[in-house]
Write a protein that holds these residues in place. Sequence first.
Motif, PDB file in Angstrom:
ATOM      1  N   LEU A 175      -0.535  -3.952   9.478  1.00 16.61           N
ATOM      2  CA  LEU A 175       0.207  -3.206   8.478  1.00 16.61           C
ATOM      3  C   LEU A 175       1.587  -2.890   9.040  1.00 16.61           C
ATOM      4  CD1 LEU A 175      -2.386  -0.600   7.144  1.00 16.61           C
ATOM      5  CD2 LEU A 175      -1.300  -2.418   5.824  1.00 16.61           C
ATOM      6  N   PHE A 209       0.840  -1.196   0.000  1.00 15.03           N
ATOM      7  CA  PHE A 209       0.000   0.000   0.000  1.00 15.03           C
ATOM      8  C   PHE A 209       0.879   1.252   0.000  1.00 15.03           C
ATOM      9  CE2 PHE A 209      -3.825  -2.283   1.400  1.00 15.03           C
ATOM     10  CZ  PHE A 209      -3.289  -3.364   2.063  1.00 15.03           C
ATOM     11  N   SER A 259      -3.302  17.725   7.693  1.00 17.58           N
ATOM     12  CA  SER A 259      -4.499  17.547   8.507  1.00 17.58           C
ATOM     13  C   SER A 259      -4.485  16.251   9.301  1.00 17.58           C
ATOM     14  CB  SER A 259      -5.755  17.575   7.618  1.00 17.58           C
ATOM     15  OG  SER A 259      -5.736  16.479   6.718  1.00 17.58           O
ATOM     16  N   ARG A 260      -3.498  15.415   9.067  1.00 15.29           N
ATOM     17  CA  ARG A 260      -3.169  14.241   9.865  1.00 15.29           C
ATOM     18  C   ARG A 260      -3.818  12.917   9.466  1.00 15.29           C
ATOM     19  NH1 ARG A 260      -3.873  15.546  16.027  1.00 15.29           N
ATOM     20  NH2 ARG A 260      -5.967  15.926  15.291  1.00 15.29           N
ATOM     21  N   GLN A 261      -5.010  12.917   8.899  1.00 12.44           N
ATOM     22  CA  GLN A 261      -5.660  11.643   8.608  1.00 12.44           C
ATOM     23  C   GLN A 261      -4.935  10.916   7.484  1.00 12.44           C
ATOM     24  OE1 GLN A 261      -9.644  11.632   6.800  1.00 12.44           O
ATOM     25  NE2 GLN A 261     -10.267  10.330   8.488  1.00 12.44           N
ATOM     26  N   MET A 262      -4.628   9.661   7.693  1.00  9.14           N
ATOM     27  CA  MET A 262      -3.965   8.863   6.654  1.00  9.14           C
ATOM     28  C   MET A 262      -4.999   8.353   5.666  1.00  9.14           C
ATOM     29  SD  MET A 262      -0.764   6.615   7.802  1.00  9.14           S
ATOM     30  CE  MET A 262      -1.387   6.030   9.355  1.00  9.14           C
ATOM     31  N   TYR A 314       0.053   5.032   1.534  1.00  7.04           N
ATOM     32  CA  TYR A 314      -0.851   5.904   2.250  1.00  7.04           C
ATOM     33  C   TYR A 314      -0.284   7.324   2.208  1.00  7.04           C
ATOM     34  CZ  TYR A 314      -3.814   2.317   4.424  1.00  7.04           C
ATOM     35  OH  TYR A 314      -4.715   1.299   4.645  1.00  7.04           O
ATOM     36  N   GLN A 339      -0.493  11.101   4.151  1.00  7.96           N
ATOM     37  CA  GLN A 339      -0.897  11.785   5.387  1.00  7.96           C
ATOM     38  C   GLN A 339      -0.669  13.274   5.221  1.00  7.96           C
ATOM     39  OE1 GLN A 339       1.460  11.003   8.912  1.00  7.96           O
ATOM     40  NE2 GLN A 339      -0.357  11.028  10.200  1.00  7.96           N
ATOM     41  N   PHE A 372       4.718  -0.420   8.349  1.00 10.92           N
ATOM     42  CA  PHE A 372       4.964   0.826   7.641  1.00 10.92           C
ATOM     43  C   PHE A 372       6.448   1.103   7.469  1.00 10.92           C
ATOM     44  CE2 PHE A 372       0.851   2.914   7.239  1.00 10.92           C
ATOM     45  CZ  PHE A 372       0.073   2.245   8.153  1.00 10.92           C
ATOM     46  N   LEU A 421      -5.681   6.138   2.067  1.00 13.05           N
ATOM     47  CA  LEU A 421      -5.137   5.155   1.131  1.00 13.05           C
ATOM     48  C   LEU A 421      -5.028   5.765  -0.256  1.00 13.05           C
ATOM     49  CD1 LEU A 421      -4.312   2.182   0.562  1.00 13.05           C
ATOM     50  CD2 LEU A 421      -6.707   1.793  -0.066  1.00 13.05           C
ATOM     51  N   PHE A 429       3.503   7.166   3.130  1.00  9.76           N
ATOM     52  CA  PHE A 429       3.971   5.953   3.773  1.00  9.76           C
ATOM     53  C   PHE A 429       3.727   4.751   2.878  1.00  9.76           C
ATOM     54  CE2 PHE A 429       4.977   7.499   7.939  1.00  9.76           C
ATOM     55  CZ  PHE A 429       4.106   8.546   8.171  1.00  9.76           C
ATOM     56  N   GLN A 437       9.329   4.365   6.957  1.00  6.34           N
ATOM     57  CA  GLN A 437       9.562   5.565   7.768  1.00  6.34           C
ATOM     58  C   GLN A 437       8.835   6.790   7.244  1.00  6.34           C
ATOM     59  OE1 GLN A 437      11.765   3.576   6.236  1.00  6.34           O
ATOM     60  NE2 GLN A 437      13.704   3.463   7.338  1.00  6.34           N
TER      61      GLN A 437
END
Lengths: 116, 113
Positions: free
Chosen positions: A104, A35, A42-45, A37, A39, A106, A47, A91, A108
């Motif tokens: 999951l 995957f 605004s912080r929300q991860m 992702y 971010q 991740f 997909l 990520f 770095q």
Amino acid sequence: AQTVTQSQPEMSVQEAETVTLSCTYDTSENNYYLFWYKQPPSRQMILVIRQEAYKQQNATENRFSVNFQKAAKSFSLKISDSQLGDTAMYFCAFMTLYNQGGKLIFGQGTELSVKP
Amino acid sequence: EPEVTQTPSHQVTQMGQEVILRCVPISNHLYFYWYRQILGQKVEFLVSFYNNEISEKSEIFDDQFSVERPDGSNFTLKIRSTKLEDSAMYFCASSENRNQPQHFGDGTRLSIL
């Protein structure tokens, strides 16, 4: 144990240009998911894209595409026609197909800045 | 589009106190997760939860931590006797099933003083 490595802590790109983010992983499994992702500040991860390891065709999602090289254990993300809204931390993540818990793993992260 | 919601957005707690972080997963999702991200470090898996029990937990998730689904909508992470090193961003996620993409909340920033 599986590991995910993103070797580029920061990258920048001019608006409308193309950028490629690198990701490598290590696993002894043959079937798994990969995957990317995003971010934003605004912080929300969110997909961005998913690749099943058993599929040879590279996944694409609008301006986002991957270059999945299973033998090399490489999974890079290409962003075409970069937009200011693409500025975010990206990520790379790995999940084994047979994991009971859906964990999951991740990397770095790569901080991407799109400049006007 | 349905979202995972987390409260509070920022929690400040004295060392040694207990803290509960709350999450409301997406309503038709069956798998729930907690991750944490210490400042400047990777996002790390803590625990996954399915059918009212823990499916998998990491080595970080020791006896100090517990999870619960107290009702049909909330999913909580409790940290007992907090330590300075528990300071981190905690993310909740949910998915329809184990192999479907996980949807993340905005996170709760936990600061231990």
